[in-house]
Design a protein around this motif. Structure first.
Motif, PDB file in Angstrom:
ATOM      1  N   THR A  52       0.838  -1.202   0.000  1.00  0.00           N
ATOM      2  CA  THR A  52       0.000   0.000   0.000  1.00  0.00           C
ATOM      3  C   THR A  52       0.870   1.247   0.000  1.00  0.00           C
ATOM      4  N   LEU A  53       1.937   1.226   0.793  1.00  0.00           N
ATOM      5  CA  LEU A  53       2.841   2.365   0.835  1.00  0.00           C
ATOM      6  C   LEU A  53       3.546   2.549  -0.507  1.00  0.00           C
ATOM      7  N   GLY A  54       3.988   1.447  -1.115  1.00  0.00           N
ATOM      8  CA  GLY A  54       4.629   1.521  -2.433  1.00  0.00           C
ATOM      9  C   GLY A  54       3.700   2.131  -3.474  1.00  0.00           C
ATOM     10  N   ASN A  55       2.445   1.700  -3.484  1.00  0.00           N
ATOM     11  CA  ASN A  55       1.467   2.245  -4.427  1.00  0.00           C
ATOM     12  C   ASN A  55       1.151   3.711  -4.129  1.00  0.00           C
ATOM     13  N   ALA A  56       1.182   4.065  -2.848  1.00  0.00           N
ATOM     14  CA  ALA A  56       0.930   5.469  -2.468  1.00  0.00           C
ATOM     15  C   ALA A  56       2.031   6.371  -3.002  1.00  0.00           C
ATOM     16  N   ILE A  57       3.275   5.900  -2.928  1.00  0.00           N
ATOM     17  CA  ILE A  57       4.403   6.694  -3.436  1.00  0.00           C
ATOM     18  C   ILE A  57       4.248   6.918  -4.940  1.00  0.00           C
ATOM     19  N   MET A  58       3.834   5.881  -5.656  1.00  0.00           N
ATOM     20  CA  MET A  58       3.653   5.978  -7.103  1.00  0.00           C
ATOM     21  C   MET A  58       2.342   6.676  -7.486  1.00  0.00           C
ATOM     22  N   ARG A  59       1.537   6.972  -6.489  1.00  0.00           N
ATOM     23  CA  ARG A  59       0.187   7.526  -6.670  1.00  0.00           C
ATOM     24  C   ARG A  59      -0.646   6.593  -7.549  1.00  0.00           C
ATOM     25  N   LEU A  60      -0.605   5.326  -7.151  1.00  0.00           N
ATOM     26  CA  LEU A  60      -1.356   4.289  -7.854  1.00  0.00           C
ATOM     27  C   LEU A  60      -2.360   3.612  -6.918  1.00  0.00           C
ATOM     28  N   LEU A  61      -2.792   4.330  -5.896  1.00  0.00           N
ATOM     29  CA  LEU A  61      -3.739   3.760  -4.945  1.00  0.00           C
ATOM     30  C   LEU A  61      -5.060   3.439  -5.636  1.00  0.00           C
ATOM     31  N   LYS A  62      -5.635   2.315  -5.267  1.00  0.00           N
ATOM     32  CA  LYS A  62      -6.931   1.934  -5.842  1.00  0.00           C
ATOM     33  C   LYS A  62      -7.757   1.230  -4.776  1.00  0.00           C
ATOM     34  N   ASN A  63      -8.895   0.679  -5.185  1.00  0.00           N
ATOM     35  CA  ASN A  63      -9.800   0.004  -4.248  1.00  0.00           C
ATOM     36  C   ASN A  63     -10.162   0.899  -3.069  1.00  0.00           C
ATOM     37  N   SER A  64     -10.543   2.109  -3.369  1.00  0.00           N
ATOM     38  CA  SER A  64     -11.013   3.096  -2.384  1.00  0.00           C
ATOM     39  C   SER A  64      -9.947   3.523  -1.373  1.00  0.00           C
ATOM     40  N   ALA A  65      -8.671   3.316  -1.687  1.00  0.00           N
ATOM     41  CA  ALA A  65      -7.593   3.771  -0.803  1.00  0.00           C
ATOM     42  C   ALA A  65      -7.254   5.230  -1.106  1.00  0.00           C
ATOM     43  N   VAL A  66      -7.010   5.999  -0.053  1.00  0.00           N
ATOM     44  CA  VAL A  66      -6.682   7.423  -0.221  1.00  0.00           C
ATOM     45  C   VAL A  66      -5.583   7.831   0.743  1.00  0.00           C
ATOM     46  N   LEU A  67      -4.780   8.797   0.306  1.00  0.00           N
ATOM     47  CA  LEU A  67      -3.789   9.400   1.199  1.00  0.00           C
ATOM     48  C   LEU A  67      -4.551  10.336   2.133  1.00  0.00           C
ATOM     49  N   THR A  68      -4.521  10.057   3.426  1.00  0.00           N
ATOM     50  CA  THR A  68      -5.305  10.851   4.376  1.00  0.00           C
ATOM     51  C   THR A  68      -4.468  11.890   5.114  1.00  0.00           C
ATOM     52  N   ASN A  69      -3.151  11.726   5.066  1.00  0.00           N
ATOM     53  CA  ASN A  69      -2.299  12.687   5.771  1.00  0.00           C
ATOM     54  C   ASN A  69      -0.865  12.563   5.265  1.00  0.00           C
ATOM     55  N   GLY A  70      -0.107  13.662   5.436  1.00  0.00           N
ATOM     56  CA  GLY A  70       1.317  13.629   5.131  1.00  0.00           C
ATOM     57  C   GLY A  70       1.645  14.024   3.704  1.00  0.00           C
ATOM     58  N   THR A  71       2.948  14.064   3.436  1.00  0.00           N
ATOM     59  CA  THR A  71       3.425  14.427   2.102  1.00  0.00           C
ATOM     60  C   THR A  71       4.404  13.369   1.585  1.00  0.00           C
ATOM     61  N   ILE A  72       4.384  13.168   0.271  1.00  0.00           N
ATOM     62  CA  ILE A  72       5.303  12.255  -0.406  1.00  0.00           C
ATOM     63  C   ILE A  72       6.019  13.059  -1.477  1.00  0.00           C
ATOM     64  N   LYS A  73       7.330  13.215  -1.302  1.00  0.00           N
ATOM     65  CA  LYS A  73       8.118  13.986  -2.259  1.00  0.00           C
ATOM     66  C   LYS A  73       9.165  13.099  -2.932  1.00  0.00           C
ATOM     67  N   VAL A  74       9.263  13.233  -4.242  1.00  0.00           N
ATOM     68  CA  VAL A  74      10.299  12.553  -5.019  1.00  0.00           C
ATOM     69  C   VAL A  74      11.090  13.635  -5.735  1.00  0.00           C
ATOM     70  N   ASN A  75      12.399  13.655  -5.488  1.00  0.00           N
ATOM     71  CA  ASN A  75      13.262  14.722  -6.019  1.00  0.00           C
ATOM     72  C   ASN A  75      12.741  16.105  -5.645  1.00  0.00           C
ATOM     73  N   GLY A  76      12.212  16.212  -4.439  1.00  0.00           N
ATOM     74  CA  GLY A  76      11.744  17.504  -3.927  1.00  0.00           C
ATOM     75  C   GLY A  76      10.364  17.904  -4.408  1.00  0.00           C
ATOM     76  N   LYS A  77       9.716  17.109  -5.266  1.00  0.00           N
ATOM     77  CA  LYS A  77       8.394  17.451  -5.787  1.00  0.00           C
ATOM     78  C   LYS A  77       7.313  16.617  -5.107  1.00  0.00           C
ATOM     79  N   ASP A  78       6.270  17.298  -4.659  1.00  0.00           N
ATOM     80  CA  ASP A  78       5.146  16.635  -4.002  1.00  0.00           C
ATOM     81  C   ASP A  78       4.331  15.873  -5.058  1.00  0.00           C
ATOM     82  N   VAL A  79       4.323  14.561  -4.954  1.00  0.00           N
ATOM     83  CA  VAL A  79       3.657  13.710  -5.941  1.00  0.00           C
ATOM     84  C   VAL A  79       2.152  13.998  -6.011  1.00  0.00           C
TER      85      VAL A  79
END
Length: 331
Positions: A52-79
């Motif tokens: 789930t965390l791996g998919n969240a980083i890639m912004r590939l969440l599915k099956n009603s999963a959502v990012l509810t808090n926090g930030t994910i940055k890759v190379n300084g950019k908020d995904v």
């Protein structure tokens, strides 16, 4: 000297699934930094929240999963601040993923060449087909597959070859971050070793960062320089892999995983499994989620979730490492 910017920065990340029982927290308030040319392992039992965390980083969440808090940055950019077009361009060029099942990740009705060319040409609009084919040949050679197999279909390749093709596709655009989710699952030990050696060899040249997700403790501790141990959606320990050669001084869950590893060269093979089962995320235990399975649990563990303590360069979420009480776990 200015500090290096992390390739991946997770800050207080939480992910929940919308279910009939309400929002179920699959990832709960995790933070982590991964830098260039490093491999960080993510270990935990099935259902701990790793994929789930791996998919969240890639912004590939599915099956009603959502990012509810926090930030994910890759190379300084908020995904999660990118629009659809920017995200499409960002994926695979800056971050990519090797999924669990290579057979399912590859399209069964397209040749290997067609699938590699699709990635290259969709991101490099000015690249000619001739240049793309030359790059495809180069990628096959990098992962030690004869380029003649570019004309093959996935079912014509062995499991190990398919897995290496998926790795070739993941590194096709020279991303800065590669997430590998159980990349050697269902492969025999010899093929596993071959793929792991190839991963290390490629990374040494390309210098990308890797988040290596697995339930195989010995595999990850050998490959990664830093390891995050996940339980019930939380990082209960983040430590360097060298420390995992010693059973003492870890979170009780980490200790349990270490004791469960068979040592084939030992005179006597003794394996101690962790009693009980991982908790139901719909109905997590109060306090520390691990306390029903922990041999060191006390009343405080049952009512209060522990804070993170720093012990010998490790981050451990356990009351037994409370800084004020200065207690340590004995194996």
């Amino acid at each position: 000297m200015e500090a290096k910017q992390p390739v991946l920065e997770l800050e207080n990340v939480s992910v929940a699934y919308d279910s009939q029982a309400g929002m179920v927290q699959a990832v709960n308030d995790v933070s982590l930094k991964i830098y260039e040319n490093t491999i960080v392992g993510l270990i935990g039992e099935s259902g701990s929240g790793k994929s789930t965390l791996g998919n969240a980083i890639m912004r590939l969440l599915k099956n009603s999963a959502v990012l509810t808090n926090g930030t994910i940055k890759v190379n300084g950019k908020d995904v999660y601040q990118m629009d659809k077009k920017e995200l499409q361009k960002f994926r695979w060029s800056q971050m990519s993923m090797v999924f669990q099942s290579a057979m399912n990740a590859l399209n069964p009705v397209l040749t290997i060449e067609a699938q590699i060319l699709d990635v290259l040409l969709s991101h490099h609009k000015k690249m000619s087909k001739k240049e793309a084919r030359a790059k495809a040949v180069e990628l096959m050679e990098i992962v030690s597959i004869d380029p003649s197999h570019l004309k093959s279909y996935p079912h014509e390749l062995s499991g190990g070859m398919r897995q290496r093709v998926v790795i070739a596709i993941a590194i096709a655009l020279d991303p800065k971050l590669v997430i590998m989710d159980e990349p050697t699952t269902a492969l025999d030990v010899v093929v596993q070793r071959s793929i792991l050696d190839k991963i290390k060899e490629i990374q040494k040249v390309k210098k990308f960062a890797i988040l290596f997700i697995s339930h195989d403790f010995s595999l990850v501790s050998e490959l990664a320089s830093k390891v995050a141990i996940m339980y019930a959606g939380r990082f209960v320990e983040v430590t360097d892999s060298q420390s995992l050669k010693q059973a003492e001084g870890h979170h009780p869950y980490t200790q349990g995983l270490i004791h469960a590893i068979p040592h084939l060269t030992a005179d006597e093979v003794s394996i101690e499994g962790i009693p009980g089962n991982p908790p139901d995320l719909v109905d997590l235990p109060s306090g520390c989620a691990y306390h029903p399975r922990c041999p060191f649990a006390n009343e405080r563990c049952r009512i209060e979730r522990p804070a993170i303590s720093k012990v010998n360069n490790r981050e451990i979420e356990c009351h037994l490492y409370d800084v004020e009480r200065k207690e340590v776990v004995k194996s």
